[in-house]
Design an enzyme around this catalytic site. Sequence first.
Site, PDB file in Angstrom:
ATOM      1  N   HIS A 263      -8.397   3.849   3.283  1.00 48.37           N
ATOM      2  CA  HIS A 263      -8.396   4.707   4.468  1.00 48.37           C
ATOM      3  C   HIS A 263      -9.815   4.928   5.016  1.00 48.37           C
ATOM      4  CE1 HIS A 263      -4.276   5.771   3.429  1.00 48.37           C
ATOM      5  NE2 HIS A 263      -4.187   6.527   4.502  1.00 48.37           N
TER       6      HIS A 263
ATOM      7  N   ASP B  44       0.852  -1.184   0.000  1.00 43.10           N
ATOM      8  CA  ASP B  44       0.000   0.000   0.000  1.00 43.10           C
ATOM      9  C   ASP B  44       0.887   1.232   0.000  1.00 43.10           C
ATOM     10  OD1 ASP B  44      -2.642   1.325   0.219  1.00 43.10           O
ATOM     11  OD2 ASP B  44      -1.864   2.013   2.134  1.00 43.10           O
ATOM     12  N   SER B  45       0.305   2.353  -0.430  1.00 38.22           N
ATOM     13  CA  SER B  45       1.062   3.598  -0.427  1.00 38.22           C
ATOM     14  C   SER B  45       1.335   4.086   0.989  1.00 38.22           C
ATOM     15  CB  SER B  45       0.305   4.675  -1.210  1.00 38.22           C
ATOM     16  OG  SER B  45      -0.973   4.887  -0.647  1.00 38.22           O
TER      17      SER B  45
ATOM     18  N   GLU C  87      -5.158  10.364   8.053  1.00 45.31           N
ATOM     19  CA  GLU C  87      -3.730  10.313   8.367  1.00 45.31           C
ATOM     20  C   GLU C  87      -3.399  11.167   9.595  1.00 45.31           C
ATOM     21  OE1 GLU C  87      -1.202   8.698   7.018  1.00 45.31           O
ATOM     22  OE2 GLU C  87      -1.983   7.898   5.135  1.00 45.31           O
TER      23      GLU C  87
ATOM     24  N   CYS D 114     -11.446   3.491  -1.167  1.00 48.66           N
ATOM     25  CA  CYS D 114     -10.129   3.857  -0.638  1.00 48.66           C
ATOM     26  C   CYS D 114      -9.991   3.144   0.696  1.00 48.66           C
ATOM     27  CB  CYS D 114     -10.001   5.366  -0.457  1.00 48.66           C
ATOM     28  SG  CYS D 114      -8.448   5.853   0.366  1.00 48.66           S
TER      29      CYS D 114
ATOM     30  N   CYS E 275      -4.249  -1.136  -2.383  1.00 44.50           N
ATOM     31  CA  CYS E 275      -4.299   0.309  -2.603  1.00 44.50           C
ATOM     32  C   CYS E 275      -5.103   0.542  -3.870  1.00 44.50           C
ATOM     33  CB  CYS E 275      -2.881   0.865  -2.754  1.00 44.50           C
ATOM     34  SG  CYS E 275      -2.802   2.607  -3.251  1.00 44.50           S
TER      35      CYS E 275
END
Length: 273
Positions: free
Chosen positions: A192, A8-9, A156, A190, A71
């Site tokens: 996240h 993943d990024s 984040e 996504c 991702c």
Amino acid sequence: MGPIGIFDSGYGGLTVFREIVKALPQYDYIYLGDNARVPYGTRSFETVYAYTKECVESLFAMGCRLVVLACNTASAKALRTIQQRDLPLYTDLHKVLGVIRPTTEVIGHYTHTRHVGILATPGTVKSASYPIEIHKFFPDVAVYQQACPLWVPLVENNELDSQGAAYFVEADINRLLQQSPDIDTVILACTHYPLLLPLIRRFMPPHIQVLAQGKLVASSLVDYLQRHPEVETLCTKNNTIRFFTTDNAADFEERAGRFYGKTVTADELKLST
């Protein structure tokens, strides 16, 4: 033989990885987060491809024969090129899978109105990967997309229940639903976004189901390994997990637990670029 690689990024892929480990706990895994170069969502196709290829090759070098791109941006912008251009160069078997197909190939079983919404990063929306893939499996399903450029930074920075987060989550959901009153299923495209689920459910009408990708991807991987014994036999089974980050390991460990659901210990992997 070697572990299964998960890429993943950054941190988001951990929400998918934890579901994979629940479904397939017997295997060995290496998770790699390219935290030094996050975010991928706003970068060009060429840059995402270059970064993803480098990280996939790093996982191959660590013994992984199967790598999952956990991702959406990497799956949308780099997966097909890696599969078509790079994997044929290997003399032995190497496989790379993504997270878009496992989601799109089942979405038609969830929607009754045949109107589906996508909440994603600008890069994933721009790629049109979800409409293209969904229409391959379910040509009758109408797809509506909404880019959410601030959702990843909110996650984040652990702004999960702030007033600012609530404002942007509500605004983007409203923009999506204004595109069609018949949307009955929304994909969080996504990795996240599952951390924002309490906020998302607060502003999403109760009759609309919200699908996170973790369990869908894990179920698809179980099926893939059953259908491809030539790949499954290359995956070692000692129930071990190693975490790597391209940035500071201590910073990764501090944040990763929120996504993975438990404490992790990581090592730093230096890339050439």
